[in-house]
Design a protein around this motif. Structure first.
Motif, PDB file in Angstrom:
ATOM      1  N   ASN A  77     -84.994  10.756 -42.476  1.00 54.31           N
ATOM      2  CA  ASN A  77     -84.241  11.433 -41.535  1.00 54.31           C
ATOM      3  C   ASN A  77     -84.064  12.863 -41.590  1.00 54.31           C
ATOM      4  O   ASN A  77     -83.373  13.657 -40.938  1.00 54.31           O
ATOM      5  N   GLN A  78     -85.281  13.425 -41.945  1.00 60.82           N
ATOM      6  CA  GLN A  78     -85.499  14.999 -41.882  1.00 60.82           C
ATOM      7  C   GLN A  78     -86.876  15.019 -40.927  1.00 60.82           C
ATOM      8  O   GLN A  78     -87.694  14.404 -40.950  1.00 60.82           O
ATOM      9  N   THR A  79     -86.700  15.976 -40.182  1.00 62.10           N
ATOM     10  CA  THR A  79     -87.612  16.307 -39.430  1.00 62.10           C
ATOM     11  C   THR A  79     -88.434  17.726 -39.733  1.00 62.10           C
ATOM     12  O   THR A  79     -87.615  18.791 -40.192  1.00 62.10           O
ATOM     13  N   ALA A  80     -89.704  17.659 -40.044  1.00 61.60           N
ATOM     14  CA  ALA A  80     -90.662  18.847 -40.400  1.00 61.60           C
ATOM     15  C   ALA A  80     -91.471  19.245 -39.513  1.00 61.60           C
ATOM     16  O   ALA A  80     -92.208  18.731 -39.048  1.00 61.60           O
ATOM     17  N   ILE A  81     -91.073  20.366 -38.991  1.00 66.06           N
ATOM     18  CA  ILE A  81     -91.747  21.106 -37.992  1.00 66.06           C
ATOM     19  C   ILE A  81     -93.104  22.146 -38.387  1.00 66.06           C
ATOM     20  O   ILE A  81     -92.692  22.901 -39.356  1.00 66.06           O
ATOM     21  N   PHE A  82     -94.126  21.855 -38.072  1.00 66.34           N
ATOM     22  CA  PHE A  82     -95.456  22.490 -38.612  1.00 66.34           C
ATOM     23  C   PHE A  82     -95.682  23.818 -38.184  1.00 66.34           C
ATOM     24  O   PHE A  82     -95.167  24.103 -36.652  1.00 66.34           O
ATOM     25  N   ASP A  83     -96.057  24.740 -38.823  1.00 68.48           N
ATOM     26  CA  ASP A  83     -96.418  26.020 -38.224  1.00 68.48           C
ATOM     27  C   ASP A  83     -97.955  25.850 -37.422  1.00 68.48           C
ATOM     28  O   ASP A  83     -98.331  24.610 -37.571  1.00 68.48           O
ATOM     29  N   ARG A  84     -98.428  26.878 -36.988  1.00 75.75           N
ATOM     30  CA  ARG A  84     -99.498  26.718 -36.228  1.00 75.75           C
ATOM     31  C   ARG A  84    -100.647  27.469 -36.791  1.00 75.75           C
ATOM     32  O   ARG A  84    -101.586  27.996 -36.321  1.00 75.75           O
ATOM     33  N   GLY A  85    -100.681  27.362 -38.404  1.00 72.51           N
ATOM     34  CA  GLY A  85    -101.576  28.364 -39.267  1.00 72.51           C
ATOM     35  C   GLY A  85    -102.639  27.408 -39.768  1.00 72.51           C
ATOM     36  O   GLY A  85    -103.619  28.063 -40.515  1.00 72.51           O
ATOM     37  N   GLY A  86    -103.123  26.501 -38.834  1.00 72.53           N
ATOM     38  CA  GLY A  86    -104.269  25.736 -39.292  1.00 72.53           C
ATOM     39  C   GLY A  86    -104.660  24.615 -38.283  1.00 72.53           C
ATOM     40  O   GLY A  86    -104.124  24.534 -37.291  1.00 72.53           O
ATOM     41  N   GLU A  87    -105.826  23.849 -38.637  1.00 71.24           N
ATOM     42  CA  GLU A  87    -106.045  22.734 -37.844  1.00 71.24           C
ATOM     43  C   GLU A  87    -105.809  21.454 -38.377  1.00 71.24           C
ATOM     44  O   GLU A  87    -106.494  20.430 -37.851  1.00 71.24           O
ATOM     45  N   ASN A  88    -105.345  21.357 -39.771  1.00 70.02           N
ATOM     46  CA  ASN A  88    -105.232  20.010 -40.250  1.00 70.02           C
ATOM     47  C   ASN A  88    -103.931  19.762 -40.916  1.00 70.02           C
ATOM     48  O   ASN A  88    -103.283  21.006 -41.102  1.00 70.02           O
ATOM     49  N   VAL A  89    -103.712  18.650 -41.320  1.00 68.37           N
ATOM     50  CA  VAL A  89    -102.382  18.623 -42.270  1.00 68.37           C
ATOM     51  C   VAL A  89    -102.902  17.562 -43.276  1.00 68.37           C
ATOM     52  O   VAL A  89    -103.724  16.744 -43.225  1.00 68.37           O
ATOM     53  N   THR A  90    -102.052  17.765 -44.645  1.00 65.61           N
ATOM     54  CA  THR A  90    -102.080  16.722 -45.784  1.00 65.61           C
ATOM     55  C   THR A  90    -100.782  16.050 -45.874  1.00 65.61           C
ATOM     56  O   THR A  90     -99.741  16.874 -45.700  1.00 65.61           O
ATOM     57  N   ILE A  91    -100.806  14.910 -46.023  1.00 71.95           N
ATOM     58  CA  ILE A  91     -99.633  14.143 -45.945  1.00 71.95           C
ATOM     59  C   ILE A  91     -99.949  13.224 -47.427  1.00 71.95           C
ATOM     60  O   ILE A  91    -100.781  12.681 -47.483  1.00 71.95           O
ATOM     61  N   SER A  92     -98.860  13.280 -48.375  1.00 73.88           N
ATOM     62  CA  SER A  92     -98.861  12.381 -49.614  1.00 73.88           C
ATOM     63  C   SER A  92     -97.594  11.862 -49.822  1.00 73.88           C
ATOM     64  O   SER A  92     -96.546  12.299 -49.332  1.00 73.88           O
ATOM     65  N   ASN A  93     -97.564  10.824 -50.650  1.00 75.81           N
ATOM     66  CA  ASN A  93     -96.124  10.142 -51.063  1.00 75.81           C
ATOM     67  C   ASN A  93     -96.234  10.654 -52.562  1.00 75.81           C
ATOM     68  O   ASN A  93     -96.537   9.782 -53.507  1.00 75.81           O
ATOM     69  N   PRO A  94     -95.146  11.292 -52.898  1.00 83.03           N
ATOM     70  CA  PRO A  94     -94.921  11.650 -54.289  1.00 83.03           C
ATOM     71  C   PRO A  94     -93.727  10.561 -54.965  1.00 83.03           C
ATOM     72  O   PRO A  94     -93.694  10.941 -56.254  1.00 83.03           O
ATOM     73  N   GLY A  95     -93.401   9.764 -54.296  1.00 82.42           N
ATOM     74  CA  GLY A  95     -92.218   9.016 -54.604  1.00 82.42           C
ATOM     75  C   GLY A  95     -92.619   7.655 -55.350  1.00 82.42           C
ATOM     76  O   GLY A  95     -94.060   7.494 -55.543  1.00 82.42           O
ATOM     77  N   VAL A  96     -91.791   6.974 -55.749  1.00 82.85           N
ATOM     78  CA  VAL A  96     -92.257   5.489 -56.255  1.00 82.85           C
ATOM     79  C   VAL A  96     -92.248   4.346 -55.508  1.00 82.85           C
ATOM     80  O   VAL A  96     -92.545   3.211 -55.802  1.00 82.85           O
TER      81      VAL A  96
END
Ligand code: FE2
Length: 288
Positions: free
Chosen positions: A222-241
């Motif tokens: 339930n959090q919204t993460a707004i991206f800056d415009r400092g690039g052309e790609n995004v990395t997404i990973s799952n650090p959880g269990v």
């Protein structure tokens, strides 16, 4: 050289209710984020357990000037409008409704869900229309789960449902009025993916479950993460269990004045007054 977009703002959704008491988390608008052009609203509906016979939905109300997109994860939603349109959404289905010049509609639990009870869980997104499209005829794209492309990475740890736009070589079937990308991504614990996210687009991620690391910033349910415009790609990973799920939304900004009043989103106050007049006079149709 690969360039990456980072999280500029992390915003908690507000727990609230709407319609006739349907519990939801409103990602935005809220005091920290009025809109993210072209996106006007995102609600995380439920999950709400409905007892048999318990109606929790949105009784008749009008819309003009934007698009309302409903994506269901579980349950059943029934849609009716003042122009005689009717549809039922089930798990995984999407309704992309272009309200355009206006309609009155209701969104209620489907008959089976009403009779037997069950869990209602999904999302509603509002996408603005540019001035030249605001008064177009209403349009519906009811899209069944089976026609929404699902792509996986090589080892099957990342799954992407492509509701609109393109990802990992697959294109969504929904024809959007302005360029929009709407992805539902599921990551197994420890997995990672990288996607292009053009600088041109405003973009955000909404975490549905678990936690996700977005280029170094961890966002939770339930959090919204707004991206800056400092690039052309995004990395997404799952650090959880546990598995993590997120919606990734990106769209080309409309760049026009936004004047919103409840269910009407126009470019000027005069157009809002006109919308209210048209609604009251029945020019958006009527629905009992
Ligand atoms: Fe609505």
């Amino acid at each position: 050289m690969m360039t990456y977009r980072s999280v500029a703002h992390l915003i908690d959704a507000n727990p609230t209710s709407d319609g006739d008491g349907l519990a939801l988390h409103r990602a935005f608008p809220n005091p920290s984020l009025r809109e993210l052009d072209p996106f006007l609203l995102l609600d995380h509906l439920g999950p709400t357990l409905l007892a048999p016979g318990e109606a929790r939905g949105f009784p008749p109300h009008p819309h003009r000037g934007f698009e309302a997109v409903t994506y269901l994860l579980s349950g059943e939603m029934q849609h009716r409008d003042s122009w005689g349109n009717h549809g039922i959404l089930g798990p995984g289905d999407v309704q992309w409704m272009t309200a355009g010049s206006g309609l009155v509609h209701s969104e209620q639990p489907g008959e089976t869900l009403m009779r037997e009870g069950g869990t209602l869980h999904g999302f509603q997104l509002w996408v603005n229309l540019p001035k030249r499209r605001k008064m177009q005829a209403p349009r519906y794209q009811d899209t069944r789960a089976a026609s929404i492309p699902v792509v996986r990475n090589g080892d099957g740890t990342v799954t992407v449902k492509v509701i609109a736009g393109e990802a990992m070589g697959a294109s969504g079937v929904i024809d959007t009025e302005i360029p929009i990308r709407y992805l539902h991504i599921t990551l197994a614990p420890g997995s990672r993916c990288e996607l292009p996210l053009p600088r041109r687009d405003h973009a955000f991620a909404f975490v549905v479950s678990g936690e996700v690391d977005l280029n170094g910033t961890v966002a939770r349910k339930n959090q919204t993460a707004i991206f800056d415009r400092g690039g052309e790609n995004v990395t997404i990973s799952n650090p959880g269990v546990a598995d993590a799920e997120l919606l990734l939304l990106a769209g080309e900004p409309v760049g026009e004045q936004v004047v919103r009043y409840g269910p009407f989103v126009m470019n000027s106050k005069a157009e809002i007054v006109q919308a209210m007049d048209d609604f009251r006079a029945g020019r958006m149709g009527t629905l009992q």
